[in-house]
Design a protein around this motif. Structure first.
Motif, PDB file in Angstrom:
ATOM      1  N   HIS A  58      -0.652  -8.328   4.832  1.00 24.30           N
ATOM      2  CA  HIS A  58      -0.695  -7.163   4.115  1.00 24.30           C
ATOM      3  C   HIS A  58      -1.196  -7.071   2.932  1.00 24.30           C
ATOM      4  N   ARG A  59      -1.677  -6.073   2.563  1.00 26.21           N
ATOM      5  CA  ARG A  59      -2.505  -5.657   1.291  1.00 26.21           C
ATOM      6  C   ARG A  59      -1.611  -5.601   0.269  1.00 26.21           C
TER       7      ARG A  59
ATOM      8  N   ASP B 256     -10.369  -0.171   0.107  1.00 26.81           N
ATOM      9  CA  ASP B 256     -12.000  -0.545   0.917  1.00 26.81           C
ATOM     10  C   ASP B 256     -13.099  -0.224   0.145  1.00 26.81           C
TER      11      ASP B 256
ATOM     12  N   ARG C  42      -5.602   3.045   1.112  1.00 29.35           N
ATOM     13  CA  ARG C  42      -6.542   2.309   1.771  1.00 29.35           C
ATOM     14  C   ARG C  42      -8.170   2.250   1.366  1.00 29.35           C
ATOM     15  N   ARG C  43      -8.270   3.755   1.495  1.00 31.78           N
ATOM     16  CA  ARG C  43     -10.038   4.064   1.378  1.00 31.78           C
ATOM     17  C   ARG C  43     -10.242   3.602  -0.134  1.00 31.78           C
TER      18      ARG C  43
ATOM     19  N   ILE D 286       0.742  -1.290   0.068  1.00 27.23           N
ATOM     20  CA  ILE D 286       0.009   0.071  -0.105  1.00 27.23           C
ATOM     21  C   ILE D 286       0.907   1.282   0.096  1.00 27.23           C
TER      22      ILE D 286
ATOM     23  N   ASP E 179      -3.188   6.128   3.451  1.00 26.49           N
ATOM     24  CA  ASP E 179      -4.324   6.084   3.847  1.00 26.49           C
ATOM     25  C   ASP E 179      -5.643   6.196   2.879  1.00 26.49           C
TER      26      ASP E 179
END
Length: 133
Positions: free
Chosen positions: A38-39, A25, A21-22, A6, A18
């Protein structure tokens, strides 16, 4: 197959981890978990996502130049004939040499927003050492 953590994807896209990540998601950017949880983002998926994020509507009309870096002017050095203008565009430093008259007409001063438009038939492509493995 190249994959990115990420934080690496964020650095390549010029955003925070972040934000990436959003996007993951929300389902905008596909990612899978590795053996450690881990992504990871597939390189081809990241490239496709990055391409879709490119803003082609700049309101400047038609141009054959494709490389536009919006940034802030960080330095202007003028002499009697020429000017050297430095622009910080994200993590990138772009330096342009132009006539002093052009710099004056554009009102280029430290702190001004500017767009560096680059057209070149000679572009050097490098691979970082850690990516060669």
């Amino acid at each position: 197959m190249t994959t990115f953590r990420i934080s690496e994807a964020a650095a390549l896209l010029g955003v925070s981890a972040d934000t990436v990540r959003r996007w993951v998601d929300a389902g905008r950017l596909p990612a899978q978990r590795d053996d450690h949880g881990h992504r990871m983002v597939d390189g081809a998926d990241l490239a496709s996502f990055a391409r879709a994020q490119i803003d082609t509507e700049d309101g400047l009309g038609l141009s054959s130049a494709r490389n536009r870096f919006r940034g802030i002017v960080t330095e202007v050095i003028r002499d009697a004939v020429m000017a050297q203008v430095e622009i910080a565009a994200g993590p990138f430093r772009v330096v342009s040499l132009m006539s002093r008259q052009a710099a004056d007409e554009l009102g280029l001063e430290v702190g001004a927003v500017a767009i560096a438009v680059i057209k070149s038939t000679n572009v050097v492509v490098e691979i970082p050492d850690h990516a060669r493995t």
